[in-house]
Design an enzyme around this catalytic site. Structure first.
Site, PDB file in Angstrom:
ATOM      1  N   ASP A   1      30.759  38.254  48.595  1.00  0.00           N
ATOM      2  CA  ASP A   1      31.372  38.290  47.248  1.00  0.00           C
ATOM      3  C   ASP A   1      30.952  37.081  46.379  1.00  0.00           C
ATOM      4  O   ASP A   1      31.386  35.950  46.633  1.00  0.00           O
ATOM      5  CB  ASP A   1      32.901  38.320  47.344  1.00  0.00           C
ATOM      6  CG  ASP A   1      33.422  39.517  48.144  1.00  0.00           C
ATOM      7  OD1 ASP A   1      32.743  39.952  49.097  1.00  0.00           O
ATOM      8  OD2 ASP A   1      34.528  40.004  47.835  1.00  0.00           O
TER       9      ASP A   1
ATOM     10  N   HIS B   1      36.679  36.771  51.582  1.00  0.00           N
ATOM     11  CA  HIS B   1      36.058  35.542  51.060  1.00  0.00           C
ATOM     12  C   HIS B   1      35.981  34.441  52.112  1.00  0.00           C
ATOM     13  O   HIS B   1      35.647  33.302  51.777  1.00  0.00           O
ATOM     14  CB  HIS B   1      36.771  35.027  49.801  1.00  0.00           C
ATOM     15  CG  HIS B   1      36.606  35.915  48.609  1.00  0.00           C
ATOM     16  ND1 HIS B   1      36.716  35.458  47.321  1.00  0.00           N
ATOM     17  CD2 HIS B   1      36.321  37.235  48.506  1.00  0.00           C
ATOM     18  CE1 HIS B   1      36.525  36.459  46.470  1.00  0.00           C
ATOM     19  NE2 HIS B   1      36.287  37.552  47.186  1.00  0.00           N
TER      20      HIS B   1
ATOM     21  N   ASN C   1      37.929  46.571  45.549  1.00  0.00           N
ATOM     22  CA  ASN C   1      39.114  46.755  44.710  1.00  0.00           C
ATOM     23  C   ASN C   1      39.028  46.067  43.344  1.00  0.00           C
ATOM     24  O   ASN C   1      39.565  46.556  42.362  1.00  0.00           O
ATOM     25  CB  ASN C   1      40.360  46.274  45.461  1.00  0.00           C
ATOM     26  CG  ASN C   1      40.222  44.854  45.992  1.00  0.00           C
ATOM     27  OD1 ASN C   1      39.253  44.540  46.704  1.00  0.00           O
ATOM     28  ND2 ASN C   1      41.149  43.989  45.673  1.00  0.00           N
ATOM     29  N   HIS C   2      38.324  44.908  43.265  1.00  0.00           N
ATOM     30  CA  HIS C   2      38.285  44.170  41.988  1.00  0.00           C
ATOM     31  C   HIS C   2      37.244  44.701  40.998  1.00  0.00           C
ATOM     32  O   HIS C   2      37.157  44.193  39.878  1.00  0.00           O
ATOM     33  CB  HIS C   2      38.043  42.679  42.238  1.00  0.00           C
ATOM     34  CG  HIS C   2      39.260  41.971  42.754  1.00  0.00           C
ATOM     35  ND1 HIS C   2      40.426  41.879  42.028  1.00  0.00           N
ATOM     36  CD2 HIS C   2      39.503  41.347  43.931  1.00  0.00           C
ATOM     37  CE1 HIS C   2      41.334  41.222  42.731  1.00  0.00           C
ATOM     38  NE2 HIS C   2      40.798  40.886  43.899  1.00  0.00           N
TER      39      HIS C   2
ATOM     40  N   HIS D   1      35.393  41.121  51.286  1.00  0.00           N
ATOM     41  CA  HIS D   1      36.727  41.101  50.671  1.00  0.00           C
ATOM     42  C   HIS D   1      37.552  39.849  50.978  1.00  0.00           C
ATOM     43  O   HIS D   1      38.229  39.352  50.093  1.00  0.00           O
ATOM     44  CB  HIS D   1      37.560  42.347  51.022  1.00  0.00           C
ATOM     45  CG  HIS D   1      38.965  42.312  50.497  1.00  0.00           C
ATOM     46  ND1 HIS D   1      39.264  42.426  49.156  1.00  0.00           N
ATOM     47  CD2 HIS D   1      40.161  42.148  51.127  1.00  0.00           C
ATOM     48  CE1 HIS D   1      40.584  42.348  48.988  1.00  0.00           C
ATOM     49  NE2 HIS D   1      41.142  42.169  50.162  1.00  0.00           N
TER      50      HIS D   1
ATOM     51  N   HIS E   1      34.655  47.054  52.874  1.00  0.00           N
ATOM     52  CA  HIS E   1      35.430  46.083  52.103  1.00  0.00           C
ATOM     53  C   HIS E   1      36.886  46.192  52.549  1.00  0.00           C
ATOM     54  O   HIS E   1      37.590  47.140  52.176  1.00  0.00           O
ATOM     55  CB  HIS E   1      35.265  46.437  50.622  1.00  0.00           C
ATOM     56  CG  HIS E   1      35.716  45.348  49.705  1.00  0.00           C
ATOM     57  ND1 HIS E   1      34.972  44.229  49.461  1.00  0.00           N
ATOM     58  CD2 HIS E   1      36.851  45.206  48.972  1.00  0.00           C
ATOM     59  CE1 HIS E   1      35.616  43.453  48.613  1.00  0.00           C
ATOM     60  NE2 HIS E   1      36.765  44.020  48.303  1.00  0.00           N
TER      61      HIS E   1
ATOM     62  N   GLU F   1      32.119  42.322  43.277  1.00  0.00           N
ATOM     63  CA  GLU F   1      33.432  42.634  42.685  1.00  0.00           C
ATOM     64  C   GLU F   1      34.051  41.451  41.941  1.00  0.00           C
ATOM     65  O   GLU F   1      34.983  41.644  41.166  1.00  0.00           O
ATOM     66  CB  GLU F   1      34.403  43.166  43.747  1.00  0.00           C
ATOM     67  CG  GLU F   1      34.849  42.119  44.747  1.00  0.00           C
ATOM     68  CD  GLU F   1      36.161  42.460  45.450  1.00  0.00           C
ATOM     69  OE1 GLU F   1      36.739  43.509  45.189  1.00  0.00           O
ATOM     70  OE2 GLU F   1      36.591  41.630  46.278  1.00  0.00           O
ATOM     71  N   ASN F   2      33.535  40.229  42.178  1.00  0.00           N
ATOM     72  CA  ASN F   2      34.097  39.038  41.511  1.00  0.00           C
ATOM     73  C   ASN F   2      33.063  38.331  40.631  1.00  0.00           C
ATOM     74  O   ASN F   2      33.181  37.137  40.351  1.00  0.00           O
ATOM     75  CB  ASN F   2      34.630  38.045  42.551  1.00  0.00           C
ATOM     76  CG  ASN F   2      35.550  38.665  43.562  1.00  0.00           C
ATOM     77  OD1 ASN F   2      35.187  38.847  44.714  1.00  0.00           O
ATOM     78  ND2 ASN F   2      36.749  39.020  43.130  1.00  0.00           N
TER      79      ASN F   2
HETATM   80 FE   LIG Z   1      36.110  39.598  46.602  1.00  0.00          FE
HETATM   81 FE   LIG Z   2      38.157  42.753  47.370  1.00  0.00          FE
END
Ligand SMILES: [Fe+2]
Ligand SMILES: [Fe+2]
Length: 266
Positions: A13, A181, A72-73, A179, A154, A44-45
């Site tokens: 990520d 991190h 999800n993000h 996910h 994830h 996602e980030n």
């Molecule tokens: Fe993430």
């Molecule tokens: Fe995530």
């Protein structure tokens, strides 16, 4: 043997501007040093820690990333969402969102005569979204005459990740977790030949809580009230794995974990 290998760099990520800065700084050298065929990253980030924008996506494609997976993000920034259904945009969202949700969870990468199928799925344990069964979705999308396949799973719980990966051992070439991190030190090749790591970790600021300014997250735990996230600054942890896949056998022959501290001011 060497010539038939597919070499993948999978970056955990990427968090905000510091994460993107670290990628731009070291990616060209890494690709050259390890003879990487495909660079894949979880995005996602990517934009300020929440989702992606087309601009940050383009910036990273120019830096050498071939494909983004997500989680999800990915829905947090509305800017990228209209692009998710465009097959020219190399961004996946988890496959197991309900039918009708925009975007796709599977793609095939092709370069220099090498082909790699990539699937993005999301777990269900301690996760915010109630998605379709990822185990079933993975099996349904990995026929026996499959291309060499890599899955980004994830998910939060190590138990779900390991169960998922062992369930698919021998059916796909590699499964990497994202996910949390936080990089895990359990990279391995299972008996059936699938390479695995529970979590690749993040590429984001070290002096933080999962990439976010630490005071904000501590405040959240102390008060339980909503907070706005702000990406931290300073040195970056570049977290990734290099996976070598035997093209013919469609199994992992080597998995190497990378965890490098990058000073963006140097
Ligand atoms: Fe993430
Ligand atoms: Fe995530």
């Amino acid at each position: 043997m060497e010539r038939s290998a597919i070499k993948i760099l999978f970056i955990g990520d990427i968090v905000g501007r510091p994460g993107r800065g670290a990628v731009k700084k070291i990616l060209p050298d890494l690709v050259k040093k390890y003879g990487i065929d495909f660079v894949i990253a979880n995005g996602e980030n990517l934009a300020a820690g929440n989702g992606m924008t087309y601009e940050t996506y383009k910036e990273m494609v120019l830096a050498g990333i071939d494909l983004f997976t997500s989680g999800n993000h990915i829905w947090d920034n509305k800017n990228i969402i209209p692009y998710l259904s465009d097959s020219r945009i190399k961004v996946l969202r988890p496959l197991n969102y309900p039918k009708g949700v925009t975007g796709r969870g599977i793609t095939i990468l092709e370069k220099g005569g090498k082909k790699l199928k990539v699937i993005n799925l999301q777990g269900r344990v301690f996760m915010p979204d109630d998605l379709d069964d990822p185990f079933l979705a993975a099996i349904e999308n990995t026929p026996s005459n499959n291309l060499p396949t890599l899955i980004d799973f994830h998910a939060e719980a190590t138990s779900e990740k390991i169960a998922f990966a062992r369930y698919l051992d021998g059916k796909v070439a590699a499964i990497v977790g994202t996910h949390t991190h936080v990089q895990t030190a359990d990279e391995t090749i299972f008996p059936g030949g699938s390479g695995f790591i529970s979590d690749v970790g993040m590429t984001g600021p070290i002096d933080s809580i999962l990439g976010v300014e630490k005071e904000i997250i501590i405040e959240k735990f102390l008060t339980q009230l909503p907070v706005s996230h702000k990406v931290a600054s300073g040195e970056v942890n570049f977290s990734a794995v290099i996976i070598e896949i035997d093209q013919k056998k469609k199994i992992t022959t080597r998995i190497l974990r990378l965890n490098q501290i990058i000073n963006l001011d140097e």
